[in-house]
Design a protein around this motif. Structure first.
Motif, short mmCIF file in Angstrom:
data_model
loop_
_atom_site.label_atom_id
_atom_site.label_comp_id
_atom_site.label_asym_id
_atom_site.label_seq_id
_atom_site.Cartn_x
_atom_site.Cartn_y
_atom_site.Cartn_z
N ALA A 160 -6.39 10.74 16.34
CA ALA A 160 -7.58 10.26 16.89
C ALA A 160 -8.78 10.01 15.77
CB ALA A 160 -8.13 11.06 18.10
N GLN A 161 -9.02 11.01 14.91
CA GLN A 161 -10.16 10.90 14.15
C GLN A 161 -10.43 9.72 13.33
OE1 GLN A 161 -8.10 13.80 14.38
NE2 GLN A 161 -9.34 14.46 16.10
N THR A 162 -9.10 9.26 12.78
CA THR A 162 -9.13 7.90 11.89
C THR A 162 -9.51 6.87 12.74
OG1 THR A 162 -7.38 9.16 10.50
CG2 THR A 162 -7.61 6.74 10.23
N PRO A 163 -10.57 6.09 12.54
CA PRO A 163 -10.67 5.05 13.28
C PRO A 163 -10.09 3.91 13.20
CG PRO A 163 -12.22 5.13 11.39
CD PRO A 163 -11.45 6.07 11.35
N TYR A 164 -9.25 3.58 12.43
CA TYR A 164 -8.30 2.37 12.33
C TYR A 164 -6.95 2.81 12.67
CZ TYR A 164 -8.27 3.96 7.28
OH TYR A 164 -8.20 5.02 6.33
N THR A 165 -6.32 1.85 13.34
CA THR A 165 -4.81 2.17 13.68
C THR A 165 -3.61 2.01 12.37
OG1 THR A 165 -4.37 -0.15 14.31
CG2 THR A 165 -5.08 1.41 16.16
N ARG A 166 -4.06 1.28 11.54
CA ARG A 166 -2.84 1.03 10.61
C ARG A 166 -3.71 0.44 9.20
NH1 ARG A 166 1.74 -3.03 12.32
NH2 ARG A 166 0.17 -4.69 12.47
N SER A 167 -2.79 0.91 8.18
CA SER A 167 -3.04 0.51 6.85
C SER A 167 -2.13 -0.37 6.33
CB SER A 167 -3.63 1.68 6.11
OG SER A 167 -3.81 1.22 4.81
N ILE A 168 -2.21 -1.50 5.97
CA ILE A 168 -1.33 -2.56 5.37
C ILE A 168 -1.68 -2.94 3.64
CG2 ILE A 168 -0.32 -4.63 5.65
CD1 ILE A 168 -1.72 -4.49 8.57
N GLU A 169 -0.43 -2.51 3.11
CA GLU A 169 -0.44 -2.78 1.64
C GLU A 169 0.65 -3.97 1.43
OE1 GLU A 169 -0.62 -0.75 -2.84
OE2 GLU A 169 0.10 0.33 -1.27
N HIS A 170 -0.13 -5.28 1.02
CA HIS A 170 0.73 -6.38 1.33
C HIS A 170 1.65 -6.55 0.25
CE1 HIS A 170 -2.09 -7.74 4.45
NE2 HIS A 170 -2.88 -6.93 3.85
N LYS A 171 1.57 -6.38 -0.96
CA LYS A 171 2.52 -6.55 -2.25
C LYS A 171 4.04 -5.86 -1.82
CE LYS A 171 1.48 -4.66 -5.97
NZ LYS A 171 0.66 -4.13 -7.09
N HIS A 172 3.98 -4.73 -0.92
CA HIS A 172 5.30 -4.31 -0.69
C HIS A 172 6.16 -5.13 0.15
CE1 HIS A 172 4.23 -0.43 -2.61
NE2 HIS A 172 3.21 -0.57 -1.94
N PHE A 173 5.69 -6.20 0.74
CA PHE A 173 6.29 -6.83 1.70
C PHE A 173 7.15 -8.05 0.70
CE2 PHE A 173 2.63 -6.85 5.05
CZ PHE A 173 3.17 -5.76 5.61
N VAL A 174 6.60 -8.40 -0.49
CA VAL A 174 7.37 -9.10 -1.39
C VAL A 174 7.70 -8.44 -2.66
CG1 VAL A 174 6.69 -11.25 -0.15
CG2 VAL A 174 5.38 -10.43 -1.96
N TYR A 175 7.72 -7.21 -2.67
CA TYR A 175 8.15 -6.34 -4.03
C TYR A 175 7.34 -6.71 -5.07
CZ TYR A 175 12.05 -6.12 -0.59
OH TYR A 175 12.98 -6.03 0.33
N GLY A 176 6.04 -6.83 -4.97
CA GLY A 176 4.96 -7.31 -5.79
C GLY A 176 4.87 -6.17 -7.13
N THR A 177 4.45 -6.68 -8.12
CA THR A 177 4.17 -5.77 -9.34
C THR A 177 3.07 -6.25 -10.06
OG1 THR A 177 5.50 -7.53 -10.82
CG2 THR A 177 6.63 -5.76 -9.78
N GLN A 178 2.10 -6.86 -9.35
CA GLN A 178 0.73 -7.15 -9.73
C GLN A 178 -0.04 -5.91 -10.32
OE1 GLN A 178 2.09 -7.95 -6.78
NE2 GLN A 178 1.93 -10.18 -6.48
N PRO A 179 -0.88 -6.05 -11.10
CA PRO A 179 -1.72 -4.85 -11.67
C PRO A 179 -2.48 -4.42 -10.54
CG PRO A 179 -2.38 -6.68 -12.84
CD PRO A 179 -1.06 -7.31 -12.05
N LYS A 180 -3.23 -5.23 -9.50
CA LYS A 180 -3.93 -4.73 -8.44
C LYS A 180 -3.12 -5.02 -7.12
CE LYS A 180 -8.28 -6.38 -10.73
NZ LYS A 180 -9.67 -6.73 -10.72
N THR A 181 -4.08 -4.39 -6.02
CA THR A 181 -3.37 -4.24 -4.82
C THR A 181 -4.35 -4.78 -3.85
OG1 THR A 181 -1.88 -3.28 -3.24
CG2 THR A 181 -3.63 -1.82 -4.08
N VAL A 182 -4.02 -5.39 -2.63
CA VAL A 182 -4.81 -5.53 -1.38
C VAL A 182 -4.29 -4.68 -0.39
CG1 VAL A 182 -5.73 -7.38 -0.04
CG2 VAL A 182 -5.09 -7.93 -2.47
N VAL A 183 -5.26 -3.90 0.27
CA VAL A 183 -5.11 -3.03 1.34
C VAL A 183 -6.01 -3.52 2.63
CG1 VAL A 183 -5.06 -0.56 2.15
CG2 VAL A 183 -4.42 -1.07 0.05
#
Length: 371
Positions: free
Chosen positions: A274-297
């Motif tokens: 209950a303490q964490t205000p958000y329900t989910r954290s999504i890291e998009h590069k994993h959806f397409v097996y990305g190998t980019q040097p940065k990531t988007v969460v």
């Protein structure tokens, strides 16, 4: 004055785009109106740091319908991504769905027999039907799973205590007595390798589109442009809330570019405390097996819908379902008298998976166009 188009299609999400595609293939002239500044509705993806970002939450395609799977793959390439989310409860990690890995992390059970015995010892047996979601969960999985993996997440999702939520929301909870973290049991599963926007663009190829255009600001004027309308928006808004306002839940997303290659090691993490205000954290590069040097969460927050917000899913309690039933009757009359077709989750006030939305639109198109 004659109509310029055969069909006016309100909304460029999957429901509207599939109907437009099928009508255009059959030589019909279509105009698509989209109130947002981009195509695709909630499946819209955009490229950031070379990563296809699911701007409105994780969309993982899964279906048992071979026709639908073939249909989407004929338009763009889908990979073989398997959804294997992780739950984070106060820093402790658990595999989802509830399976042998989950049970081992909770209790140290090593065999299905041990896990079943532990679950049975935790279940609460009522001499009546469970009165609310809490009682339903306790009767199905017992105290530990309810407190660590259900309660906090559900109460954030609905902004209500579990004791005030109807039991039918979790009529069933999948319990798998195997070490398999595949969340879905569908035969086909994956994500477009280039993002969903490529799929929508293929569906709408050859169709005229107007972005930043709200159909409801001039409903009659826009309808006059075409012989028939296909509406995929909120059904109560279409009828100007004449019978009352349906309730929806909304979502808010915070996107962040991080200067690291791999932030959480998995596409989706559910925060079940209950303490964490958000329900989910999504890291998009994993959806397409990305190998980019940065990531988007992306952090996803659940909100009570208010006018001006995007509605994401209905509140399917008895009062809202009864009200929707009255709107559904009004929609039938509108279809009969004016030929307007109502399609999609908002027009039907129902939670649709992507394959269900596509199949419903295909069937509606065939019924309408193949006379």
């Amino acid at each position: 004055m004659s109509s310029s188009y055969d069909y006016l299609i309100v909304g460029s999400g999957l429901s509207g785009a599939v109907f437009a595609h099928e009508a255009t293939k059959r030589g019909k002239r279509c105009l698509v109106l989209e109130k947002r500044p981009h195509l695709g509705g909630n499946v819209y993806t955009e490229m950031r740091e070379g990563i296809a970002v699911h701007c409105y939450g994780a969309h993982i395609f899964h279906t048992d319908n071979e026709r639908v799977w073939g249909y989407v793959n004929s338009l763009t390439e889908f990979n073989r991504y398997i959804n294997s989310p992780v739950a984070n409860f106060e820093g402790a990690l658990f595999n989802l769905p509830f399976n042998m890995n989950t049970f081992y992390a909770l209790w140290g059970t090593k065999t299905p027999a041990e896990a079943k015995a532990k679950l049975e010892s935790q279940r609460v047996h009522y001499d009546r039907e469970p009165a609310n979601l809490k009682e339903q969960a306790l009767s199905l999985v017992g105290h530990d799973i309810y407190e660590k993996l259900i309660r906090g997440y559900t109460e954030k999702q609905w902004n209500r205590p579990c004791t005030e939520l109807p039991a039918f929301i979790i009529k069933r909870l999948p319990l798998r007595f195997t070490f398999d973290n595949n969340y879905f049991t569908s035969r086909f599963q994956g994500i477009p390798s280039l993002g969903y926007t490529t799929l929508i663009a293929k569906l709408l190829s050859g169709t005229e589109i107007r972005l930043d255009t709200d159909f409801l600001t001039d409903k009659q004027g826009f309808k006059a442009l075409a012989k028939k309308a296909v509406y995929t928006g909120m059904i109560d808004a279409y009828f100007e809330y004449a019978l009352g306002q349906l309730h929806y839940r909304s979502l808010r997303f915070e996107h962040e570019v991080l200067d690291e290659e791999n932030h959480q090691g998995v596409g989706v993490v559910n925060y079940t405390d209950a303490q964490t205000p958000y329900t989910r954290s999504i890291e998009h590069k994993h959806f397409v097996y990305g190998t980019q040097p940065k990531t988007v969460v992306t952090k996803e927050y659940s909100l009570e819908w208010q006018p001006g917000m995007e509605p994401y899913y209905p509140v399917n309690d008895a009062a809202n379902q009864a009200l929707y039933g009255r709107y559904a009757e009004a929609a039938k009359a509108e279809t009969r008298d004016r030929g307007t077709i109502f399609l999609g989750r908002l027009a039907k006030y129902a939670y649709y998976d992507m394959d269900q939305a596509i199949l419903a639109s295909l069937e509606a198109a065939e019924k309408e166009l193949d006379l």
